[in-house]
Design a protein around this motif. Structure first.
Motif, PDB file in Angstrom:
ATOM      1  N   VAL A 169      -5.513  -0.602  -5.932  1.00  0.00           N
ATOM      2  CA  VAL A 169      -4.274  -1.194  -5.448  1.00  0.00           C
ATOM      3  C   VAL A 169      -4.556  -2.569  -4.844  1.00  0.00           C
ATOM      4  CG1 VAL A 169      -2.406  -0.986  -3.745  1.00  0.00           C
ATOM      5  CG2 VAL A 169      -3.172   1.020  -5.042  1.00  0.00           C
ATOM      6  N   ARG A 212       0.832  -1.211   0.000  1.00  0.00           N
ATOM      7  CA  ARG A 212       0.000   0.000   0.000  1.00  0.00           C
ATOM      8  C   ARG A 212       0.866   1.260   0.000  1.00  0.00           C
ATOM      9  NH1 ARG A 212      -4.340  -0.535   4.701  1.00  0.00           N
ATOM     10  NH2 ARG A 212      -5.136   1.358   3.717  1.00  0.00           N
ATOM     11  N   GLN A 213       1.906   1.261   0.820  1.00  0.00           N
ATOM     12  CA  GLN A 213       2.789   2.428   0.886  1.00  0.00           C
ATOM     13  C   GLN A 213       3.565   2.598  -0.414  1.00  0.00           C
ATOM     14  OE1 GLN A 213       3.466   1.997   5.720  1.00  0.00           O
ATOM     15  NE2 GLN A 213       5.211   1.807   4.366  1.00  0.00           N
ATOM     16  N   ALA A 225       2.862   6.415  -7.426  1.00  0.00           N
ATOM     17  CA  ALA A 225       1.743   6.961  -8.202  1.00  0.00           C
ATOM     18  C   ALA A 225       2.238   8.075  -9.125  1.00  0.00           C
ATOM     19  CB  ALA A 225       0.669   7.496  -7.265  1.00  0.00           C
ATOM     20  N   ALA A 240       2.668   1.627  -3.415  1.00  0.00           N
ATOM     21  CA  ALA A 240       1.756   2.105  -4.460  1.00  0.00           C
ATOM     22  C   ALA A 240       1.551   3.609  -4.364  1.00  0.00           C
ATOM     23  CB  ALA A 240       0.418   1.380  -4.355  1.00  0.00           C
ATOM     24  N   ALA A 241       1.428   4.111  -3.145  1.00  0.00           N
ATOM     25  CA  ALA A 241       1.232   5.550  -2.967  1.00  0.00           C
ATOM     26  C   ALA A 241       2.456   6.331  -3.426  1.00  0.00           C
ATOM     27  CB  ALA A 241       0.924   5.856  -1.498  1.00  0.00           C
ATOM     28  N   GLU A 242       3.638   5.796  -3.183  1.00  0.00           N
ATOM     29  CA  GLU A 242       4.867   6.512  -3.520  1.00  0.00           C
ATOM     30  C   GLU A 242       5.161   6.524  -5.011  1.00  0.00           C
ATOM     31  OE1 GLU A 242       8.368   5.716  -1.278  1.00  0.00           O
ATOM     32  OE2 GLU A 242       7.292   5.617   0.625  1.00  0.00           O
TER      33      GLU A 242
END
Length: 237
Positions: free
Chosen positions: A231, A165-166, A172, A168-170
């Motif tokens: 995600v 999850r982390q 993006a 994927a956020a980074e």
């Protein structure tokens, strides 16, 4: 032709995903610990008209993981999509949550967390530079639905989920997709399915495990990569 590398290729999830992507024009890198099994699985794909090569490696060993990534890309070109699907049999399960200790976590963490992180660190720079690519991961029911007889695996899956999850956020906006498929059912044709069928006593009394076909899982991964709208995706729960 793009390359899909399946790290921890098995007859269930790995085979289903390989067939789906192969039918859509991908060549497949079959990566597994057993050289004979990996070669046989690649041969099955080739017999079905899918371009495939086998690469033996234990991805819980950092040096082997680095080496096999280099071997795949040297022979098949850049890895456009990587699937981390490494898993272990029921023999690694803990008896209960209270029974979990450091030793019980060693293999689950190596399988689902440490190798996931190393794989990402080694492949992401190239993917970001190209502005395209996908990192796919597999999870299971023991993190989403507490199951004490799989508590040590659930701990590792929880850590893997947080990392994905982390990550994927980074990434993006870079052109790289990161996705996690949570599988809440026993995968038909998988090694675990055969183990459970041969030894039903491994499952707690009264627990009924739903089943899912590997073709359905492959199709879901294809949708994740092509649609890129989530995600985390769950199936079989």
């Amino acid at each position: 032709m793009s390359t899909l590398a399946i790290f921890g290729y098995g007859p269930g999830l790995g085979a289903g995903t390989a067939r789906e992507f192969g039918r859509n024009g991908f060549r497949i890198a079959v990566i597994g610990r057993d050289p004979v099994a990996a070669a046989e699985r690649a041969a099955v794909l080739r017999a079905e008209g899918i371009e495939a090569e086998s690469f033996p490696a234990d991805i819980t060993e950092p040096a082997q993981l680095s080496a096999v990534i280099a071997q795949v890309e040297d022979k098949l070109g850049p890895i456009e999509v990587a699937l981390h699907s490494a898993a272990a049999g029921m023999s690694i399960r803990s008896e209960s949550t209270r029974a979990v200790d450091r030793a019980a976590l060693e293999l689950p963490l190596a399988l689902k967390v440490y190798s996931s992180i190393q794989l990402s660190r080694e492949l992401l720079p190239g993917m970001i530079a190209r502005g395209s690519g996908a990192l796919l991961f597999s999870s299971g029911a023991s993190e989403a639905n507490p199951q004490p007889y799989l508590a040590n695996v659930g701990v590792a899956l929880g850590a893997q989920r947080a990392y994905v999850r982390q990550l994927a956020a980074e990434v993006a906006g870079t052109g790289v997709y990161v996705g996690l498929l949570g599988i809440g059912a026993l995968i038909e044709n998988s090694a675990v399915q055969r183990e459970v069928d041969a030894h039903p006593e491994l499952i707690p009394d009264g627990l009924v495990l739903p089943r899912i076909g590997n073709a359905e899982l492959g199709a879901r991964y294809w949708r994740m990569v092509t649609e890129r709208d989530a995600v985390e995706v769950e199936i079989g729960f």
